[in-house]
Motif scaffolding. Sequence first.
Motif, short mmCIF file in Angstrom:
data_model
loop_
_atom_site.label_atom_id
_atom_site.label_comp_id
_atom_site.label_asym_id
_atom_site.label_seq_id
_atom_site.Cartn_x
_atom_site.Cartn_y
_atom_site.Cartn_z
N GLY A 254 0.84 -1.19 0.00
CA GLY A 254 0.00 0.00 0.00
C GLY A 254 0.87 1.24 0.00
O GLY A 254 1.69 1.45 -0.90
N ASP A 255 0.76 2.06 1.03
CA ASP A 255 1.60 3.25 1.15
C ASP A 255 2.74 3.05 2.14
O ASP A 255 3.38 4.02 2.56
CB ASP A 255 0.74 4.45 1.58
N ARG A 256 3.02 1.80 2.50
CA ARG A 256 4.08 1.51 3.46
C ARG A 256 5.20 0.73 2.78
O ARG A 256 4.95 -0.11 1.92
CB ARG A 256 3.54 0.69 4.64
N THR A 257 6.44 1.02 3.18
CA THR A 257 7.60 0.32 2.66
C THR A 257 8.39 -0.23 3.83
O THR A 257 8.68 0.48 4.78
CB THR A 257 8.49 1.25 1.82
N ASP B 40 12.02 3.69 8.62
CA ASP B 40 12.33 4.50 9.80
C ASP B 40 12.65 3.64 11.02
O ASP B 40 12.79 4.16 12.12
CB ASP B 40 11.15 5.42 10.13
N ASN B 41 12.73 2.30 10.81
CA ASN B 41 13.03 1.33 11.87
C ASN B 41 11.92 1.24 12.90
O ASN B 41 12.15 0.82 14.04
CB ASN B 41 14.36 1.65 12.56
#
Length: 245
Positions: A97-100, A117-118
């Motif tokens: 989706g909009d997350r990596t 971003d951990n």
Amino acid sequence: VGFWRDAYAEYLSVRGREGSVALLRPLTSALRTIFLLFGTLVWLDNLGYQITALLTGLGIGGIAVALVLQKPLEDVLGAITLYTQQPIKLGDFGRFGDRTGTVEEISLRTTRIRTLDNTVIAVPNAHLAAEPIENYSARRKILYKPVLRLRNDTTSAQVEALADRIRALLADHDHVLEDAARVRFTTIGDEAIEVAVFAYLDTTDWPTFLEIAEALNLEILRHLEALEIRMVLPLESAMQSLKNA
């Protein structure tokens, strides 16, 4: 049920689908519960009890339970979809989706993803199964495609010489797949002349790709300097746009 579970778990392990084995324990527990309930009803019927009223009550109660468990069941079905179709597996890096991020765990309710971003986010499986998934770890190669935007005063001889030098650079590089590599003078625009570079690099590791791409970029810059070709700067492009307006 236990025999079937062990045999199928071995079948999945041999084919490298260890992640799907995690689904077998809850599925076999559910099957055992169903068999136990069915056996209990048959036993009560044999003892002479009227189980019709009991079944009616179970039906009404089942509807109430189904309404309560609707969302959890959707997540479980989403987990089954993720395990059976395997668009992702543990350790895969991709865009969800909009997350990596990287997949750290696929449970029955949620999938845990460690972002760039951990941080760790838990995405409901039903939501994840319905989203587009771009699995970067499934790549067999990575595309390298810079576009060189040259000034309009660049001569045809300079453009031709630059394209020939970049073609030679790609042909001599150990990590460039020659069958798909190409360099083309694509655009004559008001703001710039564009030369597109298209090549696949034979690596699936992102840090390695960045290292190779950096070396190729530096070589291209050296060729630009040697041929005295200047790139279009963002400020120049904006000024040209205002002038044309």
